[in-house]
Design a protein around this motif. Structure first.
Motif, PDB file in Angstrom:
ATOM      1  N   PHE A 197       0.997  -1.149  -0.189  1.00  0.00           N
ATOM      2  CA  PHE A 197       0.063   0.138  -0.437  1.00  0.00           C
ATOM      3  C   PHE A 197       0.728   1.265   0.005  1.00  0.00           C
ATOM      4  CE2 PHE A 197      -2.788  -3.343   1.776  1.00  0.00           C
ATOM      5  CZ  PHE A 197      -3.672  -3.340   0.854  1.00  0.00           C
ATOM      6  N   PHE A 209      -5.544   1.890  -7.686  1.00  0.00           N
ATOM      7  CA  PHE A 209      -5.889   0.768  -6.828  1.00  0.00           C
ATOM      8  C   PHE A 209      -7.330   0.613  -6.503  1.00  0.00           C
ATOM      9  CE2 PHE A 209      -6.380  -1.153  -2.621  1.00  0.00           C
ATOM     10  CZ  PHE A 209      -6.170  -2.400  -2.965  1.00  0.00           C
ATOM     11  N   HIS A 258     -17.721   2.230  -0.849  1.00  0.00           N
ATOM     12  CA  HIS A 258     -18.625   1.778  -1.955  1.00  0.00           C
ATOM     13  C   HIS A 258     -19.634   0.495  -1.483  1.00  0.00           C
ATOM     14  CE1 HIS A 258     -14.200   1.375  -3.457  1.00  0.00           C
ATOM     15  NE2 HIS A 258     -14.324   0.108  -2.792  1.00  0.00           N
ATOM     16  N   ASP A 278     -10.576   4.135   7.163  1.00  0.00           N
ATOM     17  CA  ASP A 278      -9.587   3.900   6.268  1.00  0.00           C
ATOM     18  C   ASP A 278      -8.293   4.879   6.589  1.00  0.00           C
ATOM     19  OD1 ASP A 278      -7.920   3.110   3.983  1.00  0.00           O
ATOM     20  OD2 ASP A 278      -9.548   1.874   3.318  1.00  0.00           O
ATOM     21  N   LEU A 279      -7.240   4.738   5.893  1.00  0.00           N
ATOM     22  CA  LEU A 279      -5.964   5.484   6.056  1.00  0.00           C
ATOM     23  C   LEU A 279      -6.505   6.975   5.863  1.00  0.00           C
ATOM     24  CD1 LEU A 279      -3.205   3.174   4.699  1.00  0.00           C
ATOM     25  CD2 LEU A 279      -3.665   3.731   7.376  1.00  0.00           C
ATOM     26  N   VAL A 282      -6.883   7.880   2.156  1.00  0.00           N
ATOM     27  CA  VAL A 282      -8.015   7.422   1.465  1.00  0.00           C
ATOM     28  C   VAL A 282      -9.268   8.012   1.639  1.00  0.00           C
ATOM     29  CG1 VAL A 282      -9.154   5.124   1.019  1.00  0.00           C
ATOM     30  CG2 VAL A 282      -6.621   4.927   1.229  1.00  0.00           C
ATOM     31  N   HIS A 300      -8.563   6.211  10.292  1.00  0.00           N
ATOM     32  CA  HIS A 300      -8.355   5.119  11.166  1.00  0.00           C
ATOM     33  C   HIS A 300      -7.520   4.046  10.909  1.00  0.00           C
ATOM     34  CE1 HIS A 300      -8.771   2.448  14.613  1.00  0.00           C
ATOM     35  NE2 HIS A 300      -9.178   1.458  13.847  1.00  0.00           N
ATOM     36  N   ASN A 301      -6.496   4.129  11.583  1.00  0.00           N
ATOM     37  CA  ASN A 301      -5.323   2.756  11.357  1.00  0.00           C
ATOM     38  C   ASN A 301      -5.837   1.691  12.178  1.00  0.00           C
ATOM     39  OD1 ASN A 301      -3.136   0.947  11.369  1.00  0.00           O
ATOM     40  ND2 ASN A 301      -1.719   2.625  11.396  1.00  0.00           N
ATOM     41  N   PHE A 302      -6.098   0.811  11.435  1.00  0.00           N
ATOM     42  CA  PHE A 302      -6.859  -0.671  12.180  1.00  0.00           C
ATOM     43  C   PHE A 302      -5.959  -1.264  13.089  1.00  0.00           C
ATOM     44  CE2 PHE A 302      -7.000  -2.291   7.438  1.00  0.00           C
ATOM     45  CZ  PHE A 302      -5.860  -2.761   7.514  1.00  0.00           C
ATOM     46  N   PHE A 303      -4.807  -1.140  13.058  1.00  0.00           N
ATOM     47  CA  PHE A 303      -3.905  -1.638  14.108  1.00  0.00           C
ATOM     48  C   PHE A 303      -4.088  -0.898  15.521  1.00  0.00           C
ATOM     49  CE2 PHE A 303      -1.630  -3.068  10.134  1.00  0.00           C
ATOM     50  CZ  PHE A 303      -1.827  -4.357  10.407  1.00  0.00           C
ATOM     51  N   ASP A 322      -5.298  -9.286   3.158  1.00  0.00           N
ATOM     52  CA  ASP A 322      -3.835  -8.847   2.934  1.00  0.00           C
ATOM     53  C   ASP A 322      -2.920  -8.950   4.037  1.00  0.00           C
ATOM     54  OD1 ASP A 322      -5.066  -7.309   0.762  1.00  0.00           O
ATOM     55  OD2 ASP A 322      -5.621  -5.557   2.221  1.00  0.00           O
ATOM     56  N   TRP A 323      -3.293  -9.607   4.956  1.00  0.00           N
ATOM     57  CA  TRP A 323      -2.228  -9.850   6.192  1.00  0.00           C
ATOM     58  C   TRP A 323      -2.143 -11.408   6.647  1.00  0.00           C
ATOM     59  CZ3 TRP A 323       0.007  -5.248   7.257  1.00  0.00           C
ATOM     60  CH2 TRP A 323      -0.589  -4.267   6.763  1.00  0.00           C
TER      61      TRP A 323
HETATM   62  C1  LIG Z   1      -7.993  -4.574  -0.394  1.00  0.00           C
HETATM   63  S1  LIG Z   1      -8.587  -3.242   0.126  1.00  0.00           S
HETATM   64  C2  LIG Z   1     -10.131  -3.341   0.399  1.00  0.00           C
HETATM   65  C3  LIG Z   1     -11.042  -2.092   0.503  1.00  0.00           C
HETATM   66  C4  LIG Z   1     -12.545  -2.309   0.648  1.00  0.00           C
HETATM   67  N1  LIG Z   1     -12.912  -2.825   1.797  1.00  0.00           N
HETATM   68  C5  LIG Z   1     -13.088  -3.177  -0.568  1.00  0.00           C
HETATM   69  O1  LIG Z   1     -13.550  -4.171  -0.341  1.00  0.00           O
HETATM   70  O2  LIG Z   1     -13.236  -2.452  -1.593  1.00  0.00           O
HETATM   71  C6  LIG Z   1      -7.680  -2.915   1.607  1.00  0.00           C
HETATM   72  C7  LIG Z   1      -7.869  -1.639   2.355  1.00  0.00           C
HETATM   73  O3  LIG Z   1      -7.367  -1.481   3.647  1.00  0.00           O
HETATM   74  C8  LIG Z   1      -6.842  -0.371   3.695  1.00  0.00           C
HETATM   75  N2  LIG Z   1      -5.742  -0.282   4.676  1.00  0.00           N
HETATM   76  C9  LIG Z   1      -4.390  -0.712   4.522  1.00  0.00           C
HETATM   77  N3  LIG Z   1      -3.741  -0.737   5.740  1.00  0.00           N
HETATM   78  C10 LIG Z   1      -4.670   0.091   6.409  1.00  0.00           C
HETATM   79  C11 LIG Z   1      -4.354   0.425   7.865  1.00  0.00           C
HETATM   80  N4  LIG Z   1      -3.249   0.147   8.563  1.00  0.00           N
HETATM   81  N5  LIG Z   1      -5.465   1.123   8.438  1.00  0.00           N
HETATM   82  C12 LIG Z   1      -6.627   1.115   8.045  1.00  0.00           C
HETATM   83  N6  LIG Z   1      -6.693   0.789   6.505  1.00  0.00           N
HETATM   84  C13 LIG Z   1      -5.940   0.185   5.993  1.00  0.00           C
HETATM   85  C14 LIG Z   1      -6.271   0.279   2.368  1.00  0.00           C
HETATM   86  O4  LIG Z   1      -6.342   1.658   2.103  1.00  0.00           O
HETATM   87  C15 LIG Z   1      -7.525  -0.530   1.523  1.00  0.00           C
HETATM   88  O5  LIG Z   1      -8.637   0.534   1.296  1.00  0.00           O
END
Ligand SMILES: C[S@@+](CC[C@H](N)C(=O)[O-])C[C@H]1O[C@@H](n2cnc3c(N)ncnc32)[C@H](O)[C@@H]1O
Length: 414
Positions: A197, A209, A258, A278-279, A282, A300-303, A322-323
């Motif tokens: 990202f 993206f 969305h 989201d970040l 974004v 918000h940072n989800f960590f 993603d993780w």
């Molecule tokens: C694969 S996308 C999915 C987006 C959305 N949920 C969808 O299905 O269209 C993953 C999302 O996680 C967000 N993201 C990545 N790291 C993040 C973090 N530390 N805290 C919050 N959001 C984060 C990215 O910006 C991205 O929008």
């Protein structure tokens, strides 16, 4: 000798240069013709099964050598040509010109690009069936090439497939599953410490993206649609109506919102706020519009600690894939700590890969996740391991949308 396997060939070259299975062809053609004539309109699963059969027919006719050249040369070259078309505005121009024969010379002149280069790119797209060649250096669009003019069909380098360079054998830990974001093959290939990202952002591909994510979801039954999850019964009944500030749903890692907007279109009367997190970069790009008024955007940072306590639902779509497990556990535990016992639910909208007969979009995405993020698509037992064993939640139900469609995993506090 490589990897202890004797290098003396056990297969002759004739295997690679003969059609793979000519004998199977007549029966496959019959099954395809029968299947198409009995196809009900809108029956996606049956149509997808026929497309897989058509692929089997193609592979039966091809020689293994041709199949190999297709994967190593032809498809990557298609991808490169699509990218070039994106960047110079070709797809938008061809769509604007409409469904008529279009000359390379005129297209090149309008776009200000080298006609020799454009001719070579379009020749390959024509040869591969993505454009219709109607004469020398003259093509008509197809529905695929027309679709490429839509931003959500944007195939930027950031939608890139797991490249051969990222999977090569010199990558650290080659031959083993990468398990930490730091050892993602993509980072090795790009010689960077930035994760997917951060790298996308640093190269200016964040919008591409986000568009790509918007396109991926199209044409599939969303979980909140009738016939999938009974939203009224599972979420709306029992939701807090005592205050307009009560939060109904938080979309964690919700990108531009969305999913919540789609939820709002299906269930406009659901009580409470719809919060997209989201970040900052974004959610900061969510444009003010009439439609977006249904959303509350929250960086918000989800960590970090979840700022919204006791919402009816916390929702994550294509986030945990993603993780790797350890990081996914940290994200889920932040949500778990905010959930109200007996009230809040965690809803995870992701692929649940079956034990056999995986759909090709899921198996492909699994390898994209592996190379780009050391992450994965998960099987049912992977989900139980992550959510119940590691995070201590209870999976109340896995709602399935059918083959090839992401499921909704409904979780509660134990
Ligand atoms: C694969 S996308 C999915 C987006 C959305 N949920 C969808 O299905 O269209 C993953 C999302 O996680 C967000 N993201 C990545 N790291 C993040 C973090 N530390 N805290 C919050 N959001 C984060 C990215 O910006 C991205 O929008």
């Amino acid at each position: 000798m490589a990897n202890g396997i004797e290098e003396k060939p056990t297969v002759t070259v004739a295997t690679a240069t003969s059609p793979s299975d000519l004998a199977a062809v007549p029966q496959l053609i019959k099954e395809l013709a029968d299947g198409v004539s009995s196809l009900e309109p809108g029956c996606n699963e049956a149509r997808q099964a026929l497309a897989i059969k058509a692929r089997t027919l193609m592979q039966a006719l091809e020689t293994p050598r041709e199949t190999m050249i297709k994967h190593c040369w032809a498809q990557p070259a298609v991808y490169a040509a699509i990218l070039c078309g994106n960047e110079c505005g070709l797809w938008k121009l061809m769509a604007k010109n409409g469904d008529k024969p279009q000359k390379v010379k005129e297209l090149a002149c309008a776009l200000g690009v080298d006609p020799v280069l454009l001719s070579r790119l379009l020749r390959h797209l024509g040869a591969m069936g993505y454009l219709l060649e109607v004469g020398e250096d003259e093509y008509k669009p197809t529905s695929f090439s027309l679709s490429l003019s839509l931003p959500i069909m944007n195939a930027s380098p950031w939608a890139a497939p797991p490249s051969s360079t990222s999977m090569n054998t010199s990558a650290p830990g080659a031959g083993r599953t990468p398990r930490t974001p730091r050892t993602a093959p993509l980072m090795h290939a790009h010689k960077t410490d930035l994760n997917y990202f951060a790298l996308a952002q640093s190269r200016g591909y964040l919008e591409d993206f986000n568009n790509h994510m918007g396109g991926y979801r199209q044409g599939r039954l969303p979980w909140m649609a009738p016939g999938f999850v009974p939203v009224q019964e599972v979420l709306i009944e029992g939701a807090d109506r005592s205050s307009p500030d009560a939060v109904f749903m938080v979309d964690v890692g919700g990108c531009l919102g969305h999913d919540l907007l789609e939820f709002h279109r299906y269930h406009p009367a659901a009580p409470g706020k719809l919060v997209v997190q989201d970040l900052p970069q974004v959610v900061g790009s969510i444009a003010p519009s009439e439609e977006n008024r249904a959303l509350t955007a929250m960086p918000h940072n989800f960590f970090d600690e979840q700022p919204v306590q006791g919402a009816r639902a916390y929702y994550m779509h294509s986030v945990l894939h993603d993780w790797p497990d350890e990081r996914a556990e940290a994200i889920v535990k932040r949500v778990k700590a905010a959930m109200r016992p007996g009230y809040s639910k965690l809803l995870i909208n992701e692929n649940v890969i079956p034990r056999t007969d995986a759909y090709w979009e899921m198996s492909a995405l699994d390898l994209v996740m592996l190379t780009q993020l050391s992450a994965q698509e998960r099987t049912e037992s992977d989900w139980y391991d992550l959510l119940e064993r590691r995070c201590g939640l209870k999976i109340a139900k896995i709602w399935s949308g059918g083959r090839g469609v992401e499921s909704l995993i409904e979780c509660e506090l134990k």
